[in-house]
Write a protein that holds these residues in place. Structure first.
Motif, PDB file in Angstrom:
ATOM      1  N   MET A 168       0.843  -1.178   0.000  1.00  0.00           N
ATOM      2  CA  MET A 168       0.000   0.000   0.000  1.00  0.00           C
ATOM      3  C   MET A 168       0.888   1.241   0.000  1.00  0.00           C
ATOM      4  O   MET A 168       1.992   1.191   0.537  1.00  0.00           O
ATOM      5  CB  MET A 168      -0.924  -0.026   1.203  1.00  0.00           C
ATOM      6  CG  MET A 168      -0.290   0.443   2.504  1.00  0.00           C
ATOM      7  SD  MET A 168      -1.417   0.465   3.868  1.00  0.00           S
ATOM      8  CE  MET A 168      -0.610  -0.756   4.877  1.00  0.00           C
ATOM      9  N   PRO A 169       0.401   2.341  -0.546  1.00  0.00           N
ATOM     10  CA  PRO A 169       1.187   3.570  -0.496  1.00  0.00           C
ATOM     11  C   PRO A 169       1.271   4.098   0.933  1.00  0.00           C
ATOM     12  O   PRO A 169       0.370   3.860   1.745  1.00  0.00           O
ATOM     13  CB  PRO A 169       0.415   4.534  -1.387  1.00  0.00           C
ATOM     14  CG  PRO A 169      -0.834   3.864  -1.789  1.00  0.00           C
ATOM     15  CD  PRO A 169      -0.812   2.466  -1.309  1.00  0.00           C
ATOM     16  N   LEU A 170       2.323   4.804   1.238  1.00  0.00           N
ATOM     17  CA  LEU A 170       2.523   5.345   2.576  1.00  0.00           C
ATOM     18  C   LEU A 170       1.364   6.249   3.000  1.00  0.00           C
ATOM     19  O   LEU A 170       1.044   6.348   4.171  1.00  0.00           O
ATOM     20  CB  LEU A 170       3.845   6.112   2.630  1.00  0.00           C
ATOM     21  CG  LEU A 170       4.271   6.639   3.988  1.00  0.00           C
ATOM     22  CD1 LEU A 170       4.498   5.494   4.968  1.00  0.00           C
ATOM     23  CD2 LEU A 170       5.532   7.470   3.862  1.00  0.00           C
ATOM     24  N   THR A 171       0.701   6.869   2.042  1.00  0.00           N
ATOM     25  CA  THR A 171      -0.417   7.760   2.362  1.00  0.00           C
ATOM     26  C   THR A 171      -1.577   7.028   3.029  1.00  0.00           C
ATOM     27  O   THR A 171      -2.386   7.646   3.710  1.00  0.00           O
ATOM     28  CB  THR A 171      -0.939   8.471   1.098  1.00  0.00           C
ATOM     29  OG1 THR A 171      -1.245   7.481   0.109  1.00  0.00           O
ATOM     30  CG2 THR A 171       0.088   9.438   0.553  1.00  0.00           C
ATOM     31  N   LEU A 172      -1.667   5.707   2.859  1.00  0.00           N
ATOM     32  CA  LEU A 172      -2.741   4.915   3.459  1.00  0.00           C
ATOM     33  C   LEU A 172      -2.318   4.220   4.750  1.00  0.00           C
ATOM     34  O   LEU A 172      -3.123   3.566   5.396  1.00  0.00           O
ATOM     35  CB  LEU A 172      -3.247   3.863   2.462  1.00  0.00           C
ATOM     36  CG  LEU A 172      -3.828   4.397   1.156  1.00  0.00           C
ATOM     37  CD1 LEU A 172      -4.248   3.241   0.254  1.00  0.00           C
ATOM     38  CD2 LEU A 172      -4.994   5.324   1.428  1.00  0.00           C
ATOM     39  N   ALA A 173      -1.065   4.353   5.135  1.00  0.00           N
ATOM     40  CA  ALA A 173      -0.540   3.689   6.333  1.00  0.00           C
ATOM     41  C   ALA A 173      -1.022   4.390   7.599  1.00  0.00           C
ATOM     42  O   ALA A 173      -1.349   5.569   7.585  1.00  0.00           O
ATOM     43  CB  ALA A 173       0.985   3.663   6.285  1.00  0.00           C
ATOM     44  N   GLU A 174      -1.033   3.643   8.700  1.00  0.00           N
ATOM     45  CA  GLU A 174      -1.449   4.185   9.991  1.00  0.00           C
ATOM     46  C   GLU A 174      -0.263   4.846  10.689  1.00  0.00           C
ATOM     47  O   GLU A 174       0.867   4.393  10.572  1.00  0.00           O
ATOM     48  CB  GLU A 174      -1.985   3.072  10.881  1.00  0.00           C
ATOM     49  CG  GLU A 174      -3.242   2.413  10.365  1.00  0.00           C
ATOM     50  CD  GLU A 174      -3.712   1.307  11.288  1.00  0.00           C
ATOM     51  OE1 GLU A 174      -3.537   1.438  12.520  1.00  0.00           O
ATOM     52  OE2 GLU A 174      -4.244   0.324  10.780  1.00  0.00           O
ATOM     53  N   ASP A 175      -0.555   5.870  11.458  1.00  0.00           N
ATOM     54  CA  ASP A 175       0.478   6.543  12.252  1.00  0.00           C
ATOM     55  C   ASP A 175       0.978   5.618  13.359  1.00  0.00           C
ATOM     56  O   ASP A 175       0.197   4.879  13.955  1.00  0.00           O
ATOM     57  CB  ASP A 175      -0.079   7.812  12.894  1.00  0.00           C
ATOM     58  CG  ASP A 175      -0.479   8.864  11.879  1.00  0.00           C
ATOM     59  OD1 ASP A 175      -0.400   8.598  10.678  1.00  0.00           O
ATOM     60  OD2 ASP A 175      -0.872   9.959  12.313  1.00  0.00           O
ATOM     61  N   GLY A 176       2.278   5.657  13.624  1.00  0.00           N
ATOM     62  CA  GLY A 176       2.860   4.923  14.738  1.00  0.00           C
ATOM     63  C   GLY A 176       3.160   3.461  14.482  1.00  0.00           C
ATOM     64  O   GLY A 176       3.769   2.800  15.314  1.00  0.00           O
ATOM     65  N   VAL A 177       2.776   2.927  13.356  1.00  0.00           N
ATOM     66  CA  VAL A 177       3.014   1.517  13.020  1.00  0.00           C
ATOM     67  C   VAL A 177       4.295   1.417  12.201  1.00  0.00           C
ATOM     68  O   VAL A 177       4.524   2.220  11.302  1.00  0.00           O
ATOM     69  CB  VAL A 177       1.832   0.925  12.226  1.00  0.00           C
ATOM     70  CG1 VAL A 177       2.109  -0.513  11.815  1.00  0.00           C
ATOM     71  CG2 VAL A 177       0.548   1.029  13.032  1.00  0.00           C
ATOM     72  N   GLN A 178       5.114   0.428  12.507  1.00  0.00           N
ATOM     73  CA  GLN A 178       6.352   0.239  11.740  1.00  0.00           C
ATOM     74  C   GLN A 178       6.048  -0.550  10.474  1.00  0.00           C
ATOM     75  O   GLN A 178       5.386  -1.582  10.515  1.00  0.00           O
ATOM     76  CB  GLN A 178       7.388  -0.507  12.566  1.00  0.00           C
ATOM     77  CG  GLN A 178       8.692  -0.701  11.821  1.00  0.00           C
ATOM     78  CD  GLN A 178       9.777  -1.226  12.716  1.00  0.00           C
ATOM     79  OE1 GLN A 178      10.156  -0.571  13.666  1.00  0.00           O
ATOM     80  NE2 GLN A 178      10.255  -2.414  12.428  1.00  0.00           N
ATOM     81  N   TYR A 179       6.525  -0.049   9.360  1.00  0.00           N
ATOM     82  CA  TYR A 179       6.352  -0.682   8.055  1.00  0.00           C
ATOM     83  C   TYR A 179       7.714  -0.912   7.426  1.00  0.00           C
ATOM     84  O   TYR A 179       8.714  -0.331   7.843  1.00  0.00           O
ATOM     85  CB  TYR A 179       5.531   0.214   7.118  1.00  0.00           C
ATOM     86  CG  TYR A 179       4.100   0.392   7.546  1.00  0.00           C
ATOM     87  CD1 TYR A 179       3.125  -0.516   7.173  1.00  0.00           C
ATOM     88  CD2 TYR A 179       3.718   1.473   8.334  1.00  0.00           C
ATOM     89  CE1 TYR A 179       1.809  -0.355   7.568  1.00  0.00           C
ATOM     90  CE2 TYR A 179       2.407   1.637   8.738  1.00  0.00           C
ATOM     91  CZ  TYR A 179       1.455   0.723   8.357  1.00  0.00           C
ATOM     92  OH  TYR A 179       0.162   0.878   8.755  1.00  0.00           O
ATOM     93  N   LYS A 225       2.462  14.917   0.326  1.00  0.00           N
ATOM     94  CA  LYS A 225       1.626  13.784  -0.089  1.00  0.00           C
ATOM     95  C   LYS A 225       2.092  13.198  -1.422  1.00  0.00           C
ATOM     96  O   LYS A 225       2.055  11.986  -1.620  1.00  0.00           O
ATOM     97  CB  LYS A 225       0.172  14.240  -0.189  1.00  0.00           C
ATOM     98  CG  LYS A 225      -0.798  13.137  -0.444  1.00  0.00           C
ATOM     99  CD  LYS A 225      -2.222  13.642  -0.420  1.00  0.00           C
ATOM    100  CE  LYS A 225      -3.205  12.517  -0.637  1.00  0.00           C
ATOM    101  NZ  LYS A 225      -4.594  13.011  -0.591  1.00  0.00           N
ATOM    102  N   GLU A 226       2.553  14.058  -2.327  1.00  0.00           N
ATOM    103  CA  GLU A 226       3.012  13.602  -3.645  1.00  0.00           C
ATOM    104  C   GLU A 226       4.193  12.638  -3.519  1.00  0.00           C
ATOM    105  O   GLU A 226       4.246  11.618  -4.193  1.00  0.00           O
ATOM    106  CB  GLU A 226       3.387  14.805  -4.509  1.00  0.00           C
ATOM    107  CG  GLU A 226       3.738  14.466  -5.932  1.00  0.00           C
ATOM    108  CD  GLU A 226       2.581  13.882  -6.726  1.00  0.00           C
ATOM    109  OE1 GLU A 226       2.858  13.081  -7.636  1.00  0.00           O
ATOM    110  OE2 GLU A 226       1.416  14.199  -6.442  1.00  0.00           O
ATOM    111  N   MET A 227       5.132  12.949  -2.624  1.00  0.00           N
ATOM    112  CA  MET A 227       6.277  12.059  -2.420  1.00  0.00           C
ATOM    113  C   MET A 227       5.857  10.806  -1.668  1.00  0.00           C
ATOM    114  O   MET A 227       6.295   9.695  -1.987  1.00  0.00           O
ATOM    115  CB  MET A 227       7.391  12.781  -1.672  1.00  0.00           C
ATOM    116  CG  MET A 227       8.063  13.865  -2.487  1.00  0.00           C
ATOM    117  SD  MET A 227       9.353  14.709  -1.589  1.00  0.00           S
ATOM    118  CE  MET A 227      10.693  13.560  -1.802  1.00  0.00           C
ATOM    119  N   ALA A 228       4.998  10.963  -0.658  1.00  0.00           N
ATOM    120  CA  ALA A 228       4.574   9.833   0.170  1.00  0.00           C
ATOM    121  C   ALA A 228       3.822   8.777  -0.639  1.00  0.00           C
ATOM    122  O   ALA A 228       3.957   7.584  -0.365  1.00  0.00           O
ATOM    123  CB  ALA A 228       3.719  10.325   1.323  1.00  0.00           C
TER     124      ALA A 228
END
Length: 79
Positions: free
Chosen positions: A1-12, A61-64
Motif C-alpha cells: 500500500m502507499p505510505l499515504t494509506l498507512a497508519e500513524d505509529g506503526v512500523q512498516y 503527499k506527492e512524495m509519500a
C-alpha cells in the motif's frame, strides 16, 4: 500500500519506491531504500513526518504516495 494509506505509529517496511528515475534517486539519497523500516510520526494536511533510518524526514503527499510499504518483509510489488 502507499505510505499515504498507512497508519500513524506503526512500523512498516519499504517495499518499493515508484516514480521516474530522478525521483527514485532523490528518495534513495534521503534513505528511502527497499527493505528499510519506516514509521509515520504525524501527519497534517498533506504533509507527513516519518522516521526512516533513525532520522525524521518531512514529506508531502506527492512524495509519500510513491513509497510502497507493508507490515511484513519482502513481497513482490509493482508500481
Amino acid at each position: 500500500m502507499p505510505l499515504t494509506l498507512a497508519e500513524d505509529g506503526v512500523q512498516y517496511f519499504i517495499q518499493k519506491v515508484c516514480g521516474n528515475e530522478q525521483r527514485r534517486f532523490h528518495m534513495e539519497a534521503m534513505g528511502f531504500v527497499e527493505g528499510t523500516t519506516i514509521r509515520i510520526l504525524s501527519r497534517f494536511s498533506e504533509y507527513f513526518i516519518v522516521i526512516v533510518k533513525g532520522s525524521k524526514v518531512g514529506l508531502d503527499k506527492e512524495m509519500a504516495k510513491h513509497i510502497i510499504v507493508s507490515t511484513e518483509g519482502r513481497e513482490a510489488i509493482s508500481c
